[in-house]
Design a protein around this motif. Structure first.
Motif, PDB file in Angstrom:
ATOM      1  N   LEU A  60       0.554  -1.335  -0.119  1.00 37.24           N
ATOM      2  CA  LEU A  60      -0.417  -0.401  -0.110  1.00 37.24           C
ATOM      3  C   LEU A  60       0.336   1.575  -0.176  1.00 37.24           C
ATOM      4  CD1 LEU A  60      -2.830  -0.865   2.278  1.00 37.24           C
ATOM      5  CD2 LEU A  60      -3.436  -0.293  -0.010  1.00 37.24           C
ATOM      6  N   LYS A  61       2.294   1.143   0.973  1.00 28.69           N
ATOM      7  CA  LYS A  61       2.679   2.482   1.105  1.00 28.69           C
ATOM      8  C   LYS A  61       3.620   2.893  -0.308  1.00 28.69           C
ATOM      9  CE  LYS A  61       3.837   2.867   5.379  1.00 28.69           C
ATOM     10  NZ  LYS A  61       4.837   3.031   6.810  1.00 28.69           N
ATOM     11  N   ILE A  62       3.721   1.794  -0.905  1.00 31.81           N
ATOM     12  CA  ILE A  62       4.621   1.523  -2.835  1.00 31.81           C
ATOM     13  C   ILE A  62       3.201   2.621  -3.235  1.00 31.81           C
ATOM     14  CG2 ILE A  62       5.287   0.702  -4.283  1.00 31.81           C
ATOM     15  CD1 ILE A  62       7.303  -1.160  -2.438  1.00 31.81           C
ATOM     16  N   LEU A  63       2.456   1.455  -3.427  1.00 32.24           N
ATOM     17  CA  LEU A  63       0.783   2.401  -4.070  1.00 32.24           C
ATOM     18  C   LEU A  63       0.763   3.222  -4.212  1.00 32.24           C
ATOM     19  CD1 LEU A  63      -1.232   1.858  -6.216  1.00 32.24           C
ATOM     20  CD2 LEU A  63      -2.680   0.766  -4.548  1.00 32.24           C
ATOM     21  N   PHE A  64       0.475   3.696  -3.188  1.00 28.64           N
ATOM     22  CA  PHE A  64       0.061   5.454  -2.509  1.00 28.64           C
ATOM     23  C   PHE A  64       1.163   6.526  -3.393  1.00 28.64           C
ATOM     24  CE2 PHE A  64      -2.704   3.835   1.019  1.00 28.64           C
ATOM     25  CZ  PHE A  64      -4.300   3.869  -0.081  1.00 28.64           C
ATOM     26  N   ALA A  65       2.712   6.125  -3.019  1.00 32.33           N
ATOM     27  CA  ALA A  65       3.569   6.632  -3.165  1.00 32.33           C
ATOM     28  C   ALA A  65       3.624   7.103  -5.480  1.00 32.33           C
ATOM     29  CB  ALA A  65       5.411   5.778  -2.805  1.00 32.33           C
ATOM     30  N   ILE A  66       3.812   5.975  -5.472  1.00 32.40           N
ATOM     31  CA  ILE A  66       3.469   5.791  -7.387  1.00 32.40           C
ATOM     32  C   ILE A  66       2.416   6.347  -7.713  1.00 32.40           C
ATOM     33  CG2 ILE A  66       2.688   4.097  -8.956  1.00 32.40           C
ATOM     34  CD1 ILE A  66       4.166   2.195  -8.202  1.00 32.40           C
ATOM     35  N   LEU A  67       0.863   6.540  -6.665  1.00 30.33           N
ATOM     36  CA  LEU A  67      -0.253   7.786  -7.651  1.00 30.33           C
ATOM     37  C   LEU A  67       0.127   9.032  -6.852  1.00 30.33           C
ATOM     38  CD1 LEU A  67      -3.346   6.143  -5.393  1.00 30.33           C
ATOM     39  CD2 LEU A  67      -2.502   5.955  -8.039  1.00 30.33           C
ATOM     40  N   ILE A  68       0.800   9.953  -6.056  1.00 23.54           N
ATOM     41  CA  ILE A  68       1.328  10.303  -5.946  1.00 23.54           C
ATOM     42  C   ILE A  68       2.210  10.572  -7.181  1.00 23.54           C
ATOM     43  CG2 ILE A  68       3.138  12.361  -4.304  1.00 23.54           C
ATOM     44  CD1 ILE A  68       1.642  10.190  -1.818  1.00 23.54           C
ATOM     45  N   PHE A  69       3.223   9.873  -6.895  1.00 22.69           N
ATOM     46  CA  PHE A  69       4.148  10.621  -8.405  1.00 22.69           C
ATOM     47  C   PHE A  69       3.265  10.846  -8.877  1.00 22.69           C
ATOM     48  CE2 PHE A  69       7.377   9.338 -11.554  1.00 22.69           C
ATOM     49  CZ  PHE A  69       8.432   9.963 -11.530  1.00 22.69           C
ATOM     50  N   ALA A  70       2.785   9.518  -9.567  1.00 21.25           N
ATOM     51  CA  ALA A  70       1.585  10.219 -10.826  1.00 21.25           C
ATOM     52  C   ALA A  70       1.378  11.000 -11.354  1.00 21.25           C
ATOM     53  CB  ALA A  70       0.814   8.737 -11.239  1.00 21.25           C
ATOM     54  N   SER A  71       0.635  11.861  -9.764  1.00 22.03           N
ATOM     55  CA  SER A  71      -0.697  13.097 -10.165  1.00 22.03           C
ATOM     56  C   SER A  71       0.650  14.540 -10.432  1.00 22.03           C
ATOM     57  CB  SER A  71      -0.793  13.367  -8.478  1.00 22.03           C
ATOM     58  OG  SER A  71       0.274  13.526  -7.952  1.00 22.03           O
ATOM     59  N   ILE A  72       1.855  13.913 -10.475  1.00 24.09           N
ATOM     60  CA  ILE A  72       2.771  15.211 -11.945  1.00 24.09           C
ATOM     61  C   ILE A  72       2.383  15.278 -13.082  1.00 24.09           C
ATOM     62  CG2 ILE A  72       4.791  16.277 -12.034  1.00 24.09           C
ATOM     63  CD1 ILE A  72       6.023  14.193 -10.060  1.00 24.09           C
ATOM     64  N   TRP A  73       1.212  14.411 -13.462  1.00 21.49           N
ATOM     65  CA  TRP A  73       0.758  14.274 -14.907  1.00 21.49           C
ATOM     66  C   TRP A  73      -0.341  13.980 -14.880  1.00 21.49           C
ATOM     67  CZ3 TRP A  73       5.275  11.763 -13.974  1.00 21.49           C
ATOM     68  CH2 TRP A  73       6.650  12.148 -14.076  1.00 21.49           C
ATOM     69  N   LEU A  74      -1.184  13.067 -13.455  1.00 17.75           N
ATOM     70  CA  LEU A  74      -2.589  12.888 -13.349  1.00 17.75           C
ATOM     71  C   LEU A  74      -2.789  13.615 -11.829  1.00 17.75           C
ATOM     72  CD1 LEU A  74      -2.280   9.756 -14.590  1.00 17.75           C
ATOM     73  CD2 LEU A  74      -3.206  11.675 -16.093  1.00 17.75           C
ATOM     74  N   PRO A  75      -3.202  15.194 -11.873  1.00 17.11           N
ATOM     75  CA  PRO A  75      -3.407  15.559 -10.787  1.00 17.11           C
ATOM     76  C   PRO A  75      -4.683  15.154  -9.948  1.00 17.11           C
ATOM     77  CG  PRO A  75      -3.183  16.606 -12.590  1.00 17.11           C
ATOM     78  CD  PRO A  75      -3.701  15.682 -12.937  1.00 17.11           C
ATOM     79  N   GLN A  76      -5.395  14.335 -10.509  1.00 16.82           N
ATOM     80  CA  GLN A  76      -6.571  13.461  -9.803  1.00 16.82           C
ATOM     81  C   GLN A  76      -5.819  12.889  -9.159  1.00 16.82           C
ATOM     82  OE1 GLN A  76      -6.610  13.709 -13.394  1.00 16.82           O
ATOM     83  NE2 GLN A  76      -6.895  11.786 -13.872  1.00 16.82           N
ATOM     84  N   LEU A  77      -4.475  11.776  -8.951  1.00 12.95           N
ATOM     85  CA  LEU A  77      -4.076  10.702  -8.121  1.00 12.95           C
ATOM     86  C   LEU A  77      -3.671  11.764  -6.433  1.00 12.95           C
ATOM     87  CD1 LEU A  77      -2.590   8.623 -10.457  1.00 12.95           C
ATOM     88  CD2 LEU A  77      -4.822   8.183 -10.465  1.00 12.95           C
ATOM     89  N   ALA A  78      -3.840  12.148  -7.085  1.00 16.89           N
ATOM     90  CA  ALA A  78      -2.915  13.169  -5.817  1.00 16.89           C
ATOM     91  C   ALA A  78      -3.278  13.535  -4.423  1.00 16.89           C
ATOM     92  CB  ALA A  78      -2.501  14.954  -5.331  1.00 16.89           C
TER      93      ALA A  78
END
Length: 125
Positions: A60-78
């Protein structure tokens, strides 16, 4: 414009740090481990948590970290990523208190909690 660069830096920092802890330093001792644990599995055992929880929480921590990182391009994931990370970091802080660790051992979890809350707050400004 400056806040965007700071926010990107925070997101990159979270991803690199979480990957470092959960992939590179998983079986290595650190000054931040709960109790006298020398590895991630020992740390979770110190907290009274099962090996299954090690992999669930780590995933879960890795998943959430990836979502946070991906939100650089997909803001809805932040917000979902940062909210999930916040909950997990509150749990980490609680576990350190549970085993009566010195306050300094909670510093990484507290730092990630603060950074996650900043991400959430910026998305609502």
């Amino acid at each position: 414009m400056e806040i965007n660069y700071l926010l990107i830096a925070i997101k990159v920092f979270i991803l690199i740090s979480i990957l470092n802890v959960w992939l590179l330093r998983f079986n290595k001792p650190t000054v931040w481990r709960g109790g006298s644990a020398q590895s991630m599995k020992e740390e979770f055992k110190t907290y009274g948590l099962s090996e299954t929880m090690v992999y669930l929480i780590g995933g879960l921590k890795i998943l959430f970290a990836i979502l946070i990182f991906a939100s650089i391009w997909l803001p809805q994931l932040a917000v979902p990523g940062a909210a999930g990370m916040s909950v997990l970091m509150l749990g980490a802080i609680a576990m350190h208190f549970k085993v009566k660790d010195p306050l300094k051992k909670s510093f990484p979890a507290f730092s990630f909690l603060v950074l996650s809350v900043i991400i959430i707050a910026i998305n609502y400004l």
